[in-house]
Write a protein that holds these residues in place. Structure first.
Motif, PDB file in Angstrom:
ATOM      1  N   PHE A 107      40.867  32.674  35.064  1.00  0.00           N
ATOM      2  CA  PHE A 107      41.747  33.103  35.982  1.00  0.00           C
ATOM      3  C   PHE A 107      41.146  33.071  37.447  1.00  0.00           C
ATOM      4  O   PHE A 107      39.986  33.089  37.563  1.00  0.00           O
ATOM      5  CB  PHE A 107      41.909  34.870  35.722  1.00  0.00           C
ATOM      6  N   TYR A 152      41.499  35.620  40.556  1.00  0.00           N
ATOM      7  CA  TYR A 152      41.972  36.997  41.150  1.00  0.00           C
ATOM      8  C   TYR A 152      41.737  36.889  42.581  1.00  0.00           C
ATOM      9  O   TYR A 152      40.771  36.575  43.164  1.00  0.00           O
ATOM     10  CB  TYR A 152      41.398  38.309  40.606  1.00  0.00           C
ATOM     11  N   GLN A 192      41.514  39.825  46.046  1.00  0.00           N
ATOM     12  CA  GLN A 192      41.460  41.127  46.290  1.00  0.00           C
ATOM     13  C   GLN A 192      41.474  41.159  47.939  1.00  0.00           C
ATOM     14  O   GLN A 192      40.581  40.842  48.752  1.00  0.00           O
ATOM     15  CB  GLN A 192      39.998  41.764  46.006  1.00  0.00           C
ATOM     16  N   LEU A 250      42.663  44.184  42.718  1.00  0.00           N
ATOM     17  CA  LEU A 250      42.591  42.684  42.152  1.00  0.00           C
ATOM     18  C   LEU A 250      44.131  42.471  41.749  1.00  0.00           C
ATOM     19  O   LEU A 250      44.704  43.439  41.139  1.00  0.00           O
ATOM     20  CB  LEU A 250      41.572  42.725  41.180  1.00  0.00           C
ATOM     21  N   PHE A 271      38.136  35.997  43.473  1.00  0.00           N
ATOM     22  CA  PHE A 271      37.089  36.133  42.169  1.00  0.00           C
ATOM     23  C   PHE A 271      37.712  35.103  41.106  1.00  0.00           C
ATOM     24  O   PHE A 271      38.920  35.145  40.751  1.00  0.00           O
ATOM     25  CB  PHE A 271      37.123  37.301  41.638  1.00  0.00           C
ATOM     26  N   LEU A 330      36.519  40.149  30.667  1.00  0.00           N
ATOM     27  CA  LEU A 330      36.551  39.314  31.787  1.00  0.00           C
ATOM     28  C   LEU A 330      34.989  39.202  32.145  1.00  0.00           C
ATOM     29  O   LEU A 330      34.498  40.377  32.557  1.00  0.00           O
ATOM     30  CB  LEU A 330      37.521  39.495  32.995  1.00  0.00           C
ATOM     31  N   PHE A 338      33.317  37.848  35.648  1.00  0.00           N
ATOM     32  CA  PHE A 338      33.696  37.453  36.814  1.00  0.00           C
ATOM     33  C   PHE A 338      32.526  36.607  37.730  1.00  0.00           C
ATOM     34  O   PHE A 338      31.394  36.934  37.226  1.00  0.00           O
ATOM     35  CB  PHE A 338      34.059  38.798  37.807  1.00  0.00           C
ATOM     36  N   GLY A 339      32.883  35.881  38.493  1.00  0.00           N
ATOM     37  CA  GLY A 339      31.931  35.415  39.400  1.00  0.00           C
ATOM     38  C   GLY A 339      31.566  36.211  40.603  1.00  0.00           C
ATOM     39  O   GLY A 339      32.347  37.640  40.454  1.00  0.00           O
ATOM     40  N   THR A 340      30.807  35.905  41.497  1.00  0.00           N
ATOM     41  CA  THR A 340      30.340  36.978  42.609  1.00  0.00           C
ATOM     42  C   THR A 340      31.302  36.772  43.513  1.00  0.00           C
ATOM     43  O   THR A 340      31.207  38.062  44.558  1.00  0.00           O
ATOM     44  CB  THR A 340      28.739  36.526  43.021  1.00  0.00           C
TER      45      THR A 340
END
Lengths: 112, 110
Positions: B34, B36, B38, B44, B90, B98, B100-102
């Motif tokens: 995915f 996302y 923000q 998100l 993200f 999930l 997530f990356g940073t």
């Protein structure tokens, strides 16, 4: 068509206190997940519930607990708050795990 | 170990420039990915998702991403960015939760 609702939106607590955060999923969604997002970082997984059973738990201390109710809403509880618990707490709902997630606006918790 | 890496932490572009944000993942199972977004002060929102099938996925607001299995990558692209694309992006890997990356902070200047 209501999305994921979280309450409260903002909260200020003192170190050592307890906090309860609430989440109502999208109607028909049976899975709720909780994430912690510290400023400048990506969300970190805390818990996932499906059909009122805990399906997964992230790397968080036992001070963090959660539950899911028969109407699929959920609560996240944090005991003995630390300054480092200050973060945005996000709730995500899905039909079932792995099916795609919709996020709420989050609860901004500040611990002083 | 399951992980997601976003190597671009902060990207600054002028309007109409092209965008590519990198995302690499580490996971041995079936890959659901995915992106996302923000926006400042907002929650998100899902831009696009890859479950299976065509590796080129189109999302909302003109964004697309390409899944390249051999490179363990899922890069996000947009041919021409707008000021309103200023946001945090993200990449996330679904492993029944999930990861997530940073995040990548994108700033677009008029």
């Amino acid at each position: 068509d209501a999305g994921v609702t979280q309450s409260p939106t903002h909260l200020i607590k003192t170190r050592g206190q307890h906090v309860t955060l609430r989440c109502s999923p999208i109607s028909g969604h049976k899975s709720v997940s909780w994430y912690q997002q510290v400023l400048g970082q990506g969300p970190q997984f805390i818990f996932q519930y499906y059909e009122k059973e805990e399906r997964g738990r992230g790397n968080f201390p036992d001070r963090f607990s959660a539950r899911q109710f028969p109407n699929y809403s959920s609560e996240l509880n944090v005991n003995a708050l630390l300054l480092g618990d200050s973060a945005l707490y996000l709730c995500a709902s899905s039909l079932e795990p792995g099916y795609g997630y919709t996020f709420g606006s989050g609860t901004r918790l500040t611990v002083v | 170990a399951q992980s997601v890496s976003q190597h671009n932490h902060h990207v600054i572009l002028s309007e109409a420039a092209s965008l590519e944000l990198g995302c690499n993942y580490s996971y041995g199972g079936t890959v659901n990915l995915f992106w996302y977004v923000q926006y400042p002060g907002q929650h998100l929102q899902l831009l696009l998702k890859y479950f299976s099938g065509d590796p080129l996925v189109k999302g909302i607001k003109g964004f697309e991403a390409e899944f390249i299995k051999s490179k363990f990558s899922f890069n996000l692209r947009k041919p021409s960015v707008q000021w309103s694309d200023t946001a945090e992006y993200f990449c996330a890997l679904d492993t029944d939760k999930l990861i997530f990356g940073t995040g990548t902070r994108l700033q677009v200047f008029p």
